[in-house]
Design an enzyme around this catalytic site. Structure first.
Site, mmCIF file in Angstrom:
data_model
loop_
_atom_site.group_PDB
_atom_site.id
_atom_site.type_symbol
_atom_site.label_atom_id
_atom_site.label_comp_id
_atom_site.label_asym_id
_atom_site.label_seq_id
_atom_site.Cartn_x
_atom_site.Cartn_y
_atom_site.Cartn_z
ATOM 1 N N CYS A 143 24.246 -2.428 18.243
ATOM 2 C CA CYS A 143 25.320 -1.450 18.012
ATOM 3 C C CYS A 143 25.661 -0.650 19.265
ATOM 4 C CB CYS A 143 24.953 -0.512 16.868
ATOM 5 S SG CYS A 143 24.777 -1.384 15.303
ATOM 6 N N HIS A 152 29.604 5.685 17.688
ATOM 7 C CA HIS A 152 29.409 4.469 16.915
ATOM 8 C C HIS A 152 29.525 4.830 15.438
ATOM 9 C CE1 HIS A 152 27.827 0.963 15.075
ATOM 10 N NE2 HIS A 152 26.638 1.475 14.821
ATOM 11 N N ASN A 160 30.393 -0.359 9.258
ATOM 12 C CA ASN A 160 29.680 -0.452 10.534
ATOM 13 C C ASN A 160 29.951 -1.832 11.140
ATOM 14 O OD1 ASN A 160 27.853 -0.732 12.625
ATOM 15 N ND2 ASN A 160 26.099 0.057 11.472
#
Ligand code: UT7
Length: 338
Positions: free
Chosen positions: A128, A265, A295
């Protein structure tokens, strides 16, 4: 940059190469998957997902929408936004943990899809945090003078590595891609410059078991499935993120008050708001897209940047902080004057 050995009032700032943002673009798969649809797949509710994560929907790639296909579409949009052609690009860095193949890299597939046969293209894997790592890496290439214009891409198809029977993970992730065009230009060497002002990268492999994929070509000879101790990741996330954002403010000599947009993020709305709160960043400066994208790992930051640029929030000259934490753990931040 301050020349050492001079008193502050005599200090001379030296001109330096900055990686400035020339364009941005993104691409989402056609298929939208709502929380209500997920209620029919696993034992979950729309209310639980929204309350715990802020996610309302995500996009899921079909078989034809591979990571490289999403990346090519995002790159084309970024080039159009920059007013450049693919031939103007001499570096492609693609952040992904879900490449089309073990090799060749997704970056070379994107390069080929764009019709580029010169320069360099490679993948970078920091889960990520991949996009922050990719921005930092491309910035260092451009600063060195070796390359002039880079496509920095975050592209993911996490839906392919999910266990669709595991409600603790399958409701969280989505697919997509985003891309930035960075161009080397001379700056004055101070925080008023446009471009990447600083990047801060960290990792600590002791946390491997908290978020990982349980397979790979070198171990199981399979792709593997995502495993996460969500509560544990949550516990570490806010502290790690705030440390690395504070380091970026310190390194660039800027403050949270000067910041125009905080673009983290997009994993969980609660992590985002808790981090902003701890950093003293006003809620109206926080860009949140986790509600509509879920996500998307390395794609989440460029997708969010593109939304905030296209809806008129991010303007030329704005100070923008990006940050992420992901598997490894890896974490990092980058401060950009747009
Ligand atoms: O992008 C990389 C970084 N990743 C992250 O940042 C993710 C970080 N972690 C998180 O975002 C959160 O920890 C989650 C969203 C994954 C989970 O939220 P939580 O508030 O930490 O919930 P929990 O794991 O403590 O689970 C609470 C309860 C459990 O039930 P019991 O044990 O209390 O009876 C779970 O079994 O919620 C249950 N649960 C669900 N219920 C309905 C877990 N998943 C679901 C679900 N639907 N999908």
């Amino acid at each position: 940059m301050i020349r050492s050995g001079t008193r502050p009032e005599e200090s001379i700032t030296l001109k330096r190469i900055r990686s400035i943002v020339r364009g941005i673009g993104s691409y989402l798969p056609k298929r939208k998957l709502t929380n209500q649809e997920l209620e029919k797949i696993v034992d979950t509710t729309h209310e639980w997902i929204v309350q715990r994560t802020g996610i309302e929907q995500r996009y899921i790639a079909d078989d034809s929408e591979t990571t490289s296909v999403l990346g090519i579409r995002a790159a084309e949009a970024a080039l159009a936004d920059a007013g450049l052609t693919a031939q103007d690009i001499d570096l492609i860095v693609c952040a992904t943990s879900t490449p089309d193949h073990t090799f060749p890299s997704t970056a070379t597939m994107i390069q080929n899809g764009l019709g580029i046969t010169h320069g360099a293209a490679f993948d970078l894997q920091a889960v990520c945090t991949g996009f922050v790592y990719a921005v930092a890496t491309a910035d260092k290439f451009l600063q060195s003078g070796s390359h002039k214009r880079a496509l920095v891409i975050g592209a993911e198809t996490f839906s392919r590595i999910l266990d669709w029977n595991d409600r603790t993970t399958c409701v969280l992730f989505g697919d997509g891609a985003g891309a930035l065009v960075l161009e080397a230009q001379e700056g004055e060497g101070n925080s008023a410059d446009r471009g990447i002002l600083t990047s801060q990268l960290r990792s600590d492999g002791r946390y491997r078991e908290k978020l990982y994929v349980d397979g790979g070509p070198g171990s199981t000879k399979t792709t593997g499935i995502l495993k996460m101790e969500g509560r544990e990741v949550f516990k570490f996330a806010v502290g790690m993120v705030t440390d690395v954002v504070q380091d970026a403010f310190k390194a660039s000599g800027t403050t949270p008050e000067e910041l125009k947009w905080f673009v983290p993020h997009q994993a969980n709305k609660r992590i985002i708001t808790a981090s902003a709160d701890k950093l003293g960043i006003a809620p109206e400066k926080v860009v949140i897209t986790v509600d509509r994208h879920g996500n998307t790992s390395a794609a989440s930051i460029p997708l969010a940047l593109d939304v905030a640029r296209k809806d008129g929030r991010i303007k030329d000259g704005d100070l923008v902080m990006i940050e992420a934490i992901g598997g490894g753990f890896t974490w990092g931040s980058a401060l950009i004057r747009w």
